[in-house]
Design an enzyme around this catalytic site. Structure first.
Site, PDB file in Angstrom:
ATOM      1  CG  HIS A  22      -1.749   1.228   1.366  1.00  0.00           C
ATOM      2  ND1 HIS A  22      -3.024   1.327   0.872  1.00  0.00           N
ATOM      3  CD2 HIS A  22      -1.469   2.440   1.936  1.00  0.00           C
ATOM      4  CE1 HIS A  22      -3.505   2.530   1.130  1.00  0.00           C
ATOM      5  NE2 HIS A  22      -2.578   3.227   1.774  1.00  0.00           N
ATOM      6  CD  GLU A  23       1.967   3.642   3.664  1.00  0.00           C
ATOM      7  OE1 GLU A  23       2.393   4.712   3.181  1.00  0.00           O
ATOM      8  OE2 GLU A  23       0.866   3.557   4.239  1.00  0.00           O
ATOM      9  CG  HIS A  26       0.712   6.263  -0.799  1.00  0.00           C
ATOM     10  ND1 HIS A  26      -0.392   6.801  -1.433  1.00  0.00           N
ATOM     11  CD2 HIS A  26       0.243   5.635   0.313  1.00  0.00           C
ATOM     12  CE1 HIS A  26      -1.480   6.518  -0.738  1.00  0.00           C
ATOM     13  NE2 HIS A  26      -1.118   5.805   0.316  1.00  0.00           N
TER      14      HIS A  26
END
Length: 404
Positions: A22-23, A26
């Site tokens: 998920h990170e 980004h």
């Protein structure tokens, strides 16, 4: 026990990898648009280790149940180093900021899809084309009463449906004026019509047929063991075939996409129901029965993962991991800070505000002042921590058990 512990550890690691990806969503989008990523960490709390590579510090913290990607200038209130001035996130075009803020959500959806695709081509997933329609499996007489939870009285004859001409294999499309899609809908509708004559709309060999049936009265036991009068016509359902199906590499893409859509829809409905289930979680801490479809923490999910591995149910293990990815994606879209959706809402607010300013001949209003959102951010963070702690306690003292 060894298999159970392996499952617990593997699912916990799966959660950590999910958060890391998920990170990373980004991270890679921020780097693609020339933004500076200062830090990329998995977990919260004290740092276990960290290492600098180029301009970014990578590291792992003591509690690997979260993570963060620190992008320079996420808000106009961030302090910037001289070399960060031209690379600050808040100075980038609005659409680039939306993509970066959505990168984690997109990554979770992709990961969930890939996991489900792997299951689809190796062991099988629920078949989106399985026939769950109300197809007649048998016609029979109607026992006039229910003796106990598992026993009905004896009966003779072909039953109301059989006498009316209903045949095995018929597909029931409507009961009276009510269209039905499943056999459960047929049963529930008929039970409300004891003693009445109802017309069944039936599809038989591609032809539509209307069959009038006299609904017979019978007594059955409700959930409390009390006798109630219901209607019955003497039909049973035909079990659906190919409920689970293993797909080939090509057809598996479409089937997985459809199943992914179904899971995301179910996850969205579960997210809407989430607040209403918290009181039940609190009650379960003090001895109330735990709802099997209630919220779970990392602790509870890892326990379930252990139970699945202990029974060699690897397909369910992987589908649960995919479901976790979809939940993380949708949860982060909630439009409240500090979640990704809250930051996206601010960017959209700025865009809409500047659109109307332009219509009035004014210049853009500039970056939003995040200090005004601090009460909401702090309150939301406190709420998330409180709910998380409550669910963890429930998962310890009264965990959800799939297998008793």
């Amino acid at each position: 026990m060894a298999a159970y512990l392996v499952g617990v550890v593997l699912f916990f690691l799966g959660i950590a990898v999910t958060i890391a990806l998920h990170e990373w969503g980004h991270y890679i989008t921020a780097r693609a648009f020339g933004m500076k990523v200062r830090r990329f960490f998995i977990g919260f709390g004290p740092s276990v280790f960290s290492v600098r590579r180029g301009e970014t510090v990578y590291g792992l913290k003591a509690v690997p149940v979260g993570g963060f990607c620190d992008i320079a200038g996420m808000t106009a209130q961030d302090e910037l180093e001289p070399d960060e001035q031209h690379r600050a996130m808040y100075l980038k075009p609005w659409w680039q900021r939306i993509i970066v803020l959505s990168g984690g959500v997109a990554m979770n959806i992709i990961v969930g899809f890939v996991v489900l695709y792997g299951v689809a081509v190796t062991s099988g997933i629920p078949n989106p084309d399985a026939d769950f329609s109300a197809r007649v499996g048998s016609v029979q007489c109607v026992p006039d009463r229910q003796i106990d939870a598992t026993t009905l009285s004896e009966c003779l004859g072909t039953g109301p449906a059989g006498e009316a001409g209903v045949r095995v294999g018929d597909r029931i499309l409507a009961v009276g004026d009510r269209e039905v899609e499943t056999f459960e809908e047929v049963r529930d509708t008929v039970q409300q019509l004891p003693g009445e004559t109802v017309t069944l709309r039936i599809e038989r060999d591609g032809v539509l047929v209307d069959v009038p049936v006299i609904v017979e009265e019978a007594t059955r036991l409700d959930a409390s063991g009390r006798e109630v009068t219901v209607g019955a016509i003497g039909v049973t359902s035909q079990p659906p075939t190919d409920v689970y199906k293993k797909f080939g590499p090509v057809e598996g893409v479409g089937a997985t996409a459809r199943f992914t859509g179904d899971m995301i829809e179910a996850t969205f409905e579960g997210l809407l129901a989430f607040p209403g289930k918290i009181p039940g979680v609190v009650a379960s801490i003090f001895g109330a029965e735990r709802e099997i479809d209630g919220p779970m923490s990392v602790v509870g999910a890892s326990r379930i993962g252990g139970e699945l591995v202990e029974r060699s149910m690897w397909d369910m293990f992987m589908m649960m991991l995919a479901s976790l990815n979809f939940f993380l994606a949708l949860f982060n879209l909630v439009p409240l800070p500090p979640l990704d959706g809250g930051h996206i809402a601010v960017v959209l607010y700025e865009r809409i505000r500047d659109f109307f300013r332009k219509l009035r001949g004014k210049t853009p209003g500039g970056p939003a002042d995040y200090t005004r959102l601090m009460p909401i951010t702090v309150g939301m963070a406190a709420l998330l921590l409180s709910v998380g702690a409550t669910v963890i306690i429930a998962d310890v003292v009264n965990p959800i058990r799939l297998f008793g």
